[in-house]
Every structure is written in C-alpha cells, then in structure tokens.
Design a protein around this motif. Structure first.
Motif, PDB file in Angstrom:
ATOM      1  N   ALA A 152       0.838  -1.198   0.000  1.00 55.47           N
ATOM      2  CA  ALA A 152       0.000   0.000   0.000  1.00 55.47           C
ATOM      3  C   ALA A 152       0.873   1.249   0.000  1.00 55.47           C
ATOM      4  CB  ALA A 152      -0.922  -0.007   1.210  1.00 55.47           C
ATOM      5  N   ALA A 153       1.953   1.232   0.815  1.00 59.20           N
ATOM      6  CA  ALA A 153       2.860   2.376   0.854  1.00 59.20           C
ATOM      7  C   ALA A 153       3.588   2.542  -0.473  1.00 59.20           C
ATOM      8  CB  ALA A 153       3.866   2.198   1.991  1.00 59.20           C
ATOM      9  N   LEU A 154       3.981   1.433  -1.104  1.00 54.71           N
ATOM     10  CA  LEU A 154       4.664   1.512  -2.401  1.00 54.71           C
ATOM     11  C   LEU A 154       3.745   2.068  -3.481  1.00 54.71           C
ATOM     12  CD1 LEU A 154       6.863  -1.713  -2.715  1.00 54.71           C
ATOM     13  CD2 LEU A 154       7.625   0.666  -2.855  1.00 54.71           C
ATOM     14  N   ILE A 155       2.478   1.694  -3.445  1.00 56.75           N
ATOM     15  CA  ILE A 155       1.518   2.246  -4.410  1.00 56.75           C
ATOM     16  C   ILE A 155       1.361   3.746  -4.193  1.00 56.75           C
ATOM     17  CG2 ILE A 155      -0.908   2.221  -5.114  1.00 56.75           C
ATOM     18  CD1 ILE A 155      -0.850  -0.831  -4.532  1.00 56.75           C
ATOM     19  N   MET A 156       1.377   4.176  -2.932  1.00 55.09           N
ATOM     20  CA  MET A 156       1.341   5.610  -2.650  1.00 55.09           C
ATOM     21  C   MET A 156       2.591   6.286  -3.215  1.00 55.09           C
ATOM     22  SD  MET A 156       1.042   7.631   0.998  1.00 55.09           S
ATOM     23  CE  MET A 156       2.720   7.215   1.484  1.00 55.09           C
ATOM     24  N   VAL A 157       3.764   5.658  -3.022  1.00 56.23           N
ATOM     25  CA  VAL A 157       5.010   6.196  -3.580  1.00 56.23           C
ATOM     26  C   VAL A 157       4.908   6.304  -5.097  1.00 56.23           C
ATOM     27  CG1 VAL A 157       7.449   5.656  -4.001  1.00 56.23           C
ATOM     28  CG2 VAL A 157       6.501   5.435  -1.687  1.00 56.23           C
ATOM     29  N   TYR A 158       4.444   5.238  -5.721  1.00 58.36           N
ATOM     30  CA  TYR A 158       4.298   5.196  -7.174  1.00 58.36           C
ATOM     31  C   TYR A 158       3.422   6.348  -7.664  1.00 58.36           C
ATOM     32  CZ  TYR A 158       2.318   3.442 -11.582  1.00 58.36           C
ATOM     33  OH  TYR A 158       1.871   3.336 -12.871  1.00 58.36           O
ATOM     34  N   ASN A 159       2.307   6.585  -6.974  1.00 57.01           N
ATOM     35  CA  ASN A 159       1.411   7.658  -7.403  1.00 57.01           C
ATOM     36  C   ASN A 159       1.994   9.038  -7.127  1.00 57.01           C
ATOM     37  OD1 ASN A 159      -1.424   6.728  -8.453  1.00 57.01           O
ATOM     38  ND2 ASN A 159      -0.856   5.252  -6.884  1.00 57.01           N
ATOM     39  N   GLN A 160       2.832   9.161  -6.103  1.00 54.71           N
ATOM     40  CA  GLN A 160       3.503  10.431  -5.857  1.00 54.71           C
ATOM     41  C   GLN A 160       4.532  10.731  -6.947  1.00 54.71           C
ATOM     42  OE1 GLN A 160       3.038  13.026  -3.549  1.00 54.71           O
ATOM     43  NE2 GLN A 160       1.133  11.862  -3.466  1.00 54.71           N
ATOM     44  N   ILE A 161       5.214   9.700  -7.423  1.00 55.22           N
ATOM     45  CA  ILE A 161       6.141   9.885  -8.543  1.00 55.22           C
ATOM     46  C   ILE A 161       5.379  10.391  -9.762  1.00 55.22           C
ATOM     47  CG2 ILE A 161       7.689   8.709 -10.154  1.00 55.22           C
ATOM     48  CD1 ILE A 161       8.343   6.755  -7.852  1.00 55.22           C
ATOM     49  N   GLU A 162       4.242   9.756 -10.044  1.00 57.53           N
ATOM     50  CA  GLU A 162       3.426  10.175 -11.183  1.00 57.53           C
ATOM     51  C   GLU A 162       2.911  11.601 -11.003  1.00 57.53           C
ATOM     52  OE1 GLU A 162       2.466   8.277 -14.103  1.00 57.53           O
ATOM     53  OE2 GLU A 162       4.289   7.294 -13.401  1.00 57.53           O
ATOM     54  N   ARG A 163       2.499  11.940  -9.787  1.00 57.80           N
ATOM     55  CA  ARG A 163       1.998  13.292  -9.524  1.00 57.80           C
ATOM     56  C   ARG A 163       3.095  14.323  -9.723  1.00 57.80           C
ATOM     57  NH1 ARG A 163       2.449  17.210  -6.217  1.00 57.80           N
ATOM     58  NH2 ARG A 163       3.980  16.070  -4.997  1.00 57.80           N
ATOM     59  N   THR A 164       4.300  14.028  -9.246  1.00 52.83           N
ATOM     60  CA  THR A 164       5.400  14.975  -9.390  1.00 52.83           C
ATOM     61  C   THR A 164       5.788  15.139 -10.851  1.00 52.83           C
ATOM     62  OG1 THR A 164       6.206  14.318  -7.206  1.00 52.83           O
ATOM     63  CG2 THR A 164       7.733  15.526  -8.607  1.00 52.83           C
ATOM     64  N   ALA A 165       5.811  14.037 -11.604  1.00 49.98           N
ATOM     65  CA  ALA A 165       6.114  14.127 -13.030  1.00 49.98           C
ATOM     66  C   ALA A 165       5.060  14.963 -13.757  1.00 49.98           C
ATOM     67  CB  ALA A 165       6.203  12.728 -13.634  1.00 49.98           C
ATOM     68  N   LEU A 166       3.789  14.806 -13.351  1.00 52.20           N
ATOM     69  CA  LEU A 166       2.729  15.611 -13.965  1.00 52.20           C
ATOM     70  C   LEU A 166       2.876  17.084 -13.583  1.00 52.20           C
ATOM     71  CD1 LEU A 166       0.191  15.546 -15.713  1.00 52.20           C
ATOM     72  CD2 LEU A 166      -1.137  15.084 -13.639  1.00 52.20           C
ATOM     73  N   THR A 167       3.317  17.362 -12.355  1.00 49.27           N
ATOM     74  CA  THR A 167       3.584  18.741 -11.939  1.00 49.27           C
ATOM     75  C   THR A 167       4.691  19.350 -12.793  1.00 49.27           C
ATOM     76  OG1 THR A 167       2.880  18.269  -9.676  1.00 49.27           O
ATOM     77  CG2 THR A 167       4.256  20.211 -10.001  1.00 49.27           C
ATOM     78  N   ASP A 168       5.729  18.565 -13.075  1.00 50.61           N
ATOM     79  CA  ASP A 168       6.806  19.041 -13.953  1.00 50.61           C
ATOM     80  C   ASP A 168       6.253  19.408 -15.330  1.00 50.61           C
ATOM     81  OD1 ASP A 168       8.671  18.606 -11.958  1.00 50.61           O
ATOM     82  OD2 ASP A 168       9.361  16.689 -12.760  1.00 50.61           O
ATOM     83  N   ARG A 169       5.350  18.545 -15.853  1.00 55.68           N
ATOM     84  CA  ARG A 169       4.759  18.814 -17.162  1.00 55.68           C
ATOM     85  C   ARG A 169       3.944  20.100 -17.122  1.00 55.68           C
ATOM     86  NH1 ARG A 169       2.538  15.072 -20.671  1.00 55.68           N
ATOM     87  NH2 ARG A 169       4.284  13.743 -20.118  1.00 55.68           N
ATOM     88  N   LEU A 170       3.182  20.306 -16.051  1.00 50.10           N
ATOM     89  CA  LEU A 170       2.373  21.513 -15.912  1.00 50.10           C
ATOM     90  C   LEU A 170       3.261  22.754 -15.866  1.00 50.10           C
ATOM     91  CD1 LEU A 170      -0.334  22.935 -15.391  1.00 50.10           C
ATOM     92  CD2 LEU A 170      -0.026  22.451 -12.957  1.00 50.10           C
ATOM     93  N   ALA A 171       4.345  22.691 -15.090  1.00 45.83           N
ATOM     94  CA  ALA A 171       5.260  23.830 -15.014  1.00 45.83           C
ATOM     95  C   ALA A 171       5.887  24.107 -16.372  1.00 45.83           C
ATOM     96  CB  ALA A 171       6.335  23.558 -13.964  1.00 45.83           C
TER      97      ALA A 171
END
Length: 256
Positions: free
Chosen positions: A134-153
């Motif tokens: 469960a924690a790893l899935i949270m980590v995985y989704n945080q990586i995706e969220r940060t990458a999407l933030t980079d794209r937005l910036a």
C-alpha cells in the motif's frame, strides 16, 4: 519516428507486470508477488484507438497495463485534447476510481494492448494484508503526480523546444525501465500530433522543434528511431529531472 513497429510495447512478463514495476524500487517478498499477481488474473484485449474508460463515465474498476502503450487525456472546452500521461506495461491505471464515481480522464490505447481489470475490493484487501505494498503504491502515485507537476510547469514556463526535449527524455527513460539494454537509441512510437497534445503545441510546431533539436546536434532521427546524441545537453535544454531516480524509501515498513 511516427511509425509504430509491430510488437512495439509488447512487454508482457510472467507473473505480475505491476510487481516488476515495484521491484525496480525495492525487492518484493514472495507473498507480495502473489498478492500482486492476483490483481492480474483477468485479461482484457483492446485494439489501437479503443477507449478503456471515458471522461465523466461511471468508473469502478482499476487496471494494470500488461502489454502495449496507452495514454490518459482530458478534453478542453475548445474541443482540443490535453494528454496527461503516457502509460507503459506495469502501470496501474484508473486509480481515481478509488475516490470518484465518474472518471476524470479518458484512457485510450495507442497500440493494441492487454489490460488486467480488478475491483476496488481487491485493493482494499491488498492494503489490509500488505501495508508495505500500500505504501509503495502511494510512492508510485507520488512519482506520477510529481512528473505531472513538472509537465504543468513546463507548459507554462518553458520553451516549445524544451517541452519536446523533455518528452523525448521521458519516453526513453520509461522504455529503459522495461528494457535495461536500451541506451541512447529507441523507437519513440508517437505521432507528432500526440507529442503536440502532450506539450500544448501543434504538430507543425513539434516538427519544427524536432528539426531544431537535430540542428543543435542533441538528437538524430533515422528509420523510425531517435538517438540521443548529446543527452546531457538535451537534459539541460529540457530542464529535465528524472522523477524515477533518487527515491528515499528507507521509511517503508517491512514486507509480508
């Protein structure tokens, strides 16, 4: 570069594709592998261009992409499309169905694909029985969220050439996670329209930026493939950060 060769994205391993993805972050226990394999017991085949889910449609299932390439996107008020993510074998998709009744994004097959659907109750059992997963899935989704933030910036603050350069690096790095032998040369497998929808550019503008990157000596294109001839300069031009590197996972609980 716009050609998708037969079998492109056909990375389908025995067992669990999602387990292979999480194993890139840390070794999993046999129990964790078995738990993730249960998420991929059912398979669904989609042809290129088919929608797995559509924006605003009711949603309940989650999915693991087992084979092929997909994308998530939204439609804007003017009818244009914004691509949010490109999805590779081992990616978990439709996670928003855990918190929303209606899908906030459309997920479309860019090649023929195989996906594994599973119900929310399976995620509930996984969280209960395997807290580290469960924690790893949270980590995985945080990586995706940060990458999407980079794209937005990047969409708001970087040049067109930087955005296209970042897509090239992102796609190569994601492919290299699936094929460790891949180095500087790869098949991009995206049309210029798709690159444009991910970067906020027209296909004509994408073509111009690709030619500029070639003229700068940082990439070369031939026979449907891209070669990163000066990766360091390309990364500087893109202001690129690899969000799958430099992870700090020392806080994770023990595996079961």
């Amino acid at each position: 570069m716009l050609w998708r060769p037969p079998g492109w994205g056909d990375v389908c391993v025995p067992g669990s594709c999602f387990a292979e993805r999480l194993s890139d972050m840390l070794p999993l226990t046999p129990g964790e592998h078995r738990a993730l394999e249960r998420l991929e017991e059912r398979e669904r085949h989609l042809r290129r261009g088919a929608a797995l889910q559509r924006e605003n449609d009711p949603c309940s299932d989650l999915f693991i992409l087992r084979k092929g390439l997909m994308m998530s996107s939204v439609l804007l008020d003017d009818g244009s499309r914004q691509i949010l993510r490109f999805l590779f074998p081992g990616d978990m998709m439709g996670v928003s169905s855990l918190v929303y009744r209606e899908a906030p994004e459309t997920i479309t097959a860019l090649t023929d694909v195989v996906v594994c659907p599973f119900e929310r109750t399976a995620m509930s059992a996984l969280i209960s029985d395997h807290p580290r997963l469960a924690a790893l899935i949270m980590v995985y989704n945080q990586i995706e969220r940060t990458a999407l933030t980079d794209r937005l910036a990047a969409l708001g603050r970087t040049s067109a050439k930087a955005r296209v350069a970042a897509i090239l690096l992102e796609m190569r790095n994601r492919m290299r996670m699936l094929d460790k032998a891949l180095t500087k040369t790869f098949t991009l497998g995206l049309t210029q329209e798709e690159i444009g929808d991910a970067t906020g550019l027209t296909a004509v503008h994408v073509n111009r930026m690709l030619r500029q990157l070639e003229d700068d000596g940082v990439i070369a294109r031939a026979a449907g493939q891209v070669t990163l001839t000066n990766e360091r300069a390309l990364a500087r031009a893109a202001n690129f950060v690899d969000r799958y590197a430099g992870l700090d996972l020392g806080w994770l609980p023990a595996g079961r």
